[in-house]
Design an enzyme around this catalytic site. Structure first.
Site, PDB file in Angstrom:
ATOM      1  N   GLY A 232      29.656  44.956  39.652  1.00  0.00           N
ATOM      2  CA  GLY A 232      29.135  46.185  40.249  1.00  0.00           C
ATOM      3  C   GLY A 232      30.077  47.343  39.975  1.00  0.00           C
ATOM      4  N   SER A 233      30.058  48.305  40.885  1.00  0.00           N
ATOM      5  CA  SER A 233      30.837  49.524  40.662  1.00  0.00           C
ATOM      6  C   SER A 233      32.327  49.292  40.919  1.00  0.00           C
ATOM      7  CB  SER A 233      30.347  50.618  41.610  1.00  0.00           C
ATOM      8  OG  SER A 233      30.622  50.226  42.940  1.00  0.00           O
ATOM      9  N   GLY A 237      34.358  46.975  43.720  1.00  0.00           N
ATOM     10  CA  GLY A 237      35.467  46.087  43.345  1.00  0.00           C
ATOM     11  C   GLY A 237      36.735  46.425  44.098  1.00  0.00           C
ATOM     12  N   GLU A 254      33.928  42.182  37.556  1.00  0.00           N
ATOM     13  CA  GLU A 254      33.338  42.804  36.364  1.00  0.00           C
ATOM     14  C   GLU A 254      32.742  44.121  36.853  1.00  0.00           C
ATOM     15  OE1 GLU A 254      30.799  44.120  33.904  1.00  0.00           O
ATOM     16  OE2 GLU A 254      29.652  42.271  34.196  1.00  0.00           O
TER      17      GLU A 254
HETATM   18  C1  UN1 Z   1      26.036  44.247  32.570  1.00  0.00           C
HETATM   19  O1  UN1 Z   1      25.601  45.366  32.273  1.00  0.00           O
HETATM   20  O2  UN1 Z   1      26.482  44.004  33.719  1.00  0.00           O
HETATM   21  O3  UN1 Z   1      26.463  43.152  26.781  1.00  0.00           O
HETATM   22  C2  UN1 Z   1      26.000  43.083  31.657  1.00  0.00           C
HETATM   23  C3  UN1 Z   1      25.428  43.482  27.369  1.00  0.00           C
HETATM   24  C4  UN1 Z   1      24.688  42.408  28.136  1.00  0.00           C
HETATM   25  C5  UN1 Z   1      25.314  42.181  29.467  1.00  0.00           C
HETATM   26  C6  UN1 Z   1      25.543  43.425  30.271  1.00  0.00           C
HETATM   27  N1  UN1 Z   1      24.695  41.187  27.372  1.00  0.00           N
HETATM   28  O4  UN1 Z   1      24.987  44.618  27.351  1.00  0.00           O
END
Ligand code: UN1
Length: 500
Positions: A232-233, A237, A254
């Site tokens: 998320g944002s 996080g 992430e």
């Molecule tokens: C995301 O935007 O959280 O690489 C994941 C990409 C995708 C996954 C994005 N396979 O754009």
């Protein structure tokens, strides 16, 4: 006209579970209310976590290849339900059909990867300094894993985490975005079918909890939740990371990206233009890998801007269910407002804006559609360094590659990056230790649309976590170092003498 209720019922979502709850779910396609779901309360989390803990005690003893069998069945069920689940992704997240299908394919791919992995949870054998001794590493299951996901990849990110966690021996508790709970309910039905075919999986192995941030907070704060994987944002996080760290839990973060492309003088511009457009306007600019900054050599700026402007003018914007649409809606009004505010701010910071208007003609009433924007801006000012989750592409120029790489790295986020060049020296410099500082760095490919085989994630405010392929599985297990003495003596390491 598309029939939303048909899409929902094809995915097994029955009216009884779509009504009578306290969480309204709207389709970004036309803003219509498609469900009111029942939610969990923070106090319910205690029993959810207890169930996961009980499941853990059994699941950790199941041999990994057998655990892989469950994930193999999940992959099979996903293949069978691909169209139906993808349609719910389109309905609830507003992705175009092809991207909805691509997202489910990403789930299938990670299942295949994890099945192979279930026979490859390798540890090292290490040379011991002592005679008659053997050293090795063993990887063991960690415990329940909370998976907090965002609206933009409402199902794939769960699969990245769940497929690995389940093979690694960890039960999963999924808290999806409140904007996309229906895709989660539909996915859990698919998971239930895999569990039924598997036969003897413990109850509570894969749970879903729908609720607001307090529900997430209860998972984040519980010492019984060994791993918190949150997507998320950066703001989210920054709240989650320290809470997990304070109880010495493990987090996999992430978070936001501010992904750039350097376009060098030797770049194949036909390829670059296609890559730019896909990665800047695909998913309506709402991927964490979306291209947000274009750093163009000044000698090709005018030509590239002209080509992009032409392509942007003819972009098919509209209903994502319609064949031929490439740009669907933003998720909601707040996203549209944030886009407009960012553009106003960019103008104040010297930006020259192409596009970016709200679109109301030729699109479904009630949805939040916008023309993707290109903003030529003199420098990387404050707004350029901020991730706005919308299709805004800032364009800056450079003279030397060193300057371009410095600009590419001069933002708080560090997810994805790329260079378009046919010059080997430039490409290698970009990939070197003094090149891109991101978790993902590509050559002659845009920053978005990564394959599952590589580790996915990034540095700095992106959070440092890695999910998906390569050895990201290690984050879902605990490493144990074992030294075995098969001699008849007890020598001490480092030659220490301690005779008693
Ligand atoms: C995301 O935007 O959280 O690489 C994941 C990409 C995708 C996954 C994005 N396979 O754009």
């Amino acid at each position: 006209m598309h029939n939303f209720s048909e899409v929902l019922s094809a995915a097994g979502l029955v009216p009884a579970e779509l009504e009578g709850g306290d969480l309204p779910v709207h389709s970004p396609i036309d803003g219509s209310l498609i469900a009111t779901l029942k939610t969990s309360r923070p106090e319910d989390m205690e029993s959810v976590i207890a169930k996961a803990d009980t499941a853990f005690r059994q699941w950790r003893t199941v041999p990994p290849p057998r655990r892989g069998e469950l994930v193999r069945l999940l992959g099979e069920e996903l293949r069978a339900a691909k169209d139906e689940l993808a349609a719910v992704v389109t309905l609830e997240a507003g992705k175009i059909r092809s991207e909805g299908l691509g997202e489910v394919q990403e789930m299938i791919d990670i299942c295949d990867f994890a099945v192979g992995l279930s026979r490859q949870l390798y540890g090292l054998t290490i040379a011991s300094e002592r005679p008659g001794h053997r050293m090795m590493e063993t990887w063991h299951p960690m415990g329940p894993c909370a998976i907090i996901t965002a609206f933009n990849f409402p199902v794939a990110v769960w699969a990245w985490n769940a497929a690995l966690a389940l093979v690694c021996g960890d039960p999963v508790i999924w808290k999806p975005s409140e904007k996309t709970p229906l895709t989660a309910v539909a996915t859990m039905k698919i998971m239930q079918r895999a569990l039924a075919r598997f036969g003897d999986a413990p109850a509570g192995l894969a749970q879903l909890v729908i609720g607001d941030h307090r529900v997430g907070d209860a998972l984040v704060s519980s010492p019984a939740v060994a791993i918190v994987s949150a997507t998320g944002s950066c703001r989210m996080g920054a709240a989650v990371g320290p809470k997990v760290a304070a109880r010495f839990g493990r987090s996999i973060l992430e978070l936001g990206g501010n992904n750039a492309m350097i376009v060098a003088p030797s770049a194949d511009l036909d390829m670059a233009v296609r890559a730019i457009v896909f990665s800047a306007v695909g998913t309506a600019g709402q991927r964490c890998t979306t291209l947000r900054r274009l750093i163009v050599h000044q000698s090709i700026r005018d030509h590239l801007v002209e080509r992009l402007q032409n392509t942007y003018q003819s972009l098919p914007i509209g209903n994502p269910l319609d064949e031929g649409t490439l740009v669907g809606p933003l998720i909601d009004h707040r996203a549209l407002d944030a886009m407009q505010q960012a553009l106003q701010q960019a103008q104040l910071e010297g930006g020259l804006i192409i596009g970016g208007q709200r679109r109301t003609d030729g699109v479904p009433d009630g949805g939040c559609y916008a023309e993707p924007a290109i903003v030529q801006i003199p420098a990387q000012s404050a707004i350029v360094k901020t991730e706005t989750f919308a299709p805004i592409l800032y364009l800056m120029t450079y003279e030397s590659l060193d300057e371009a790489i410095t600009m590419q790295n001069d933002v708080p986020q560090g997810l994805s990056s790329c260079i378009f060049t046919q010059n080997l020296r430039e490409a290698e410099q970009f990939l070197s230790a003094s090149g891109s500082d991101c978790g993902i760095a590509n050559v002659n490919i845009g920053p978005s649309g990564a394959e599952i085989g590589g580790a996915f994630g990034g540095e700095k405010e992106t959070g440092g976590g890695r999910e998906s392929g390569s050895d990201a599985w290690k984050a879902y297990m605990r490493r144990q170092t074992n030294t075995v003495n098969y001699s008849a003596d007890l020598p001490l390491a480092q030659g220490v003498k301690f005779d008693v």
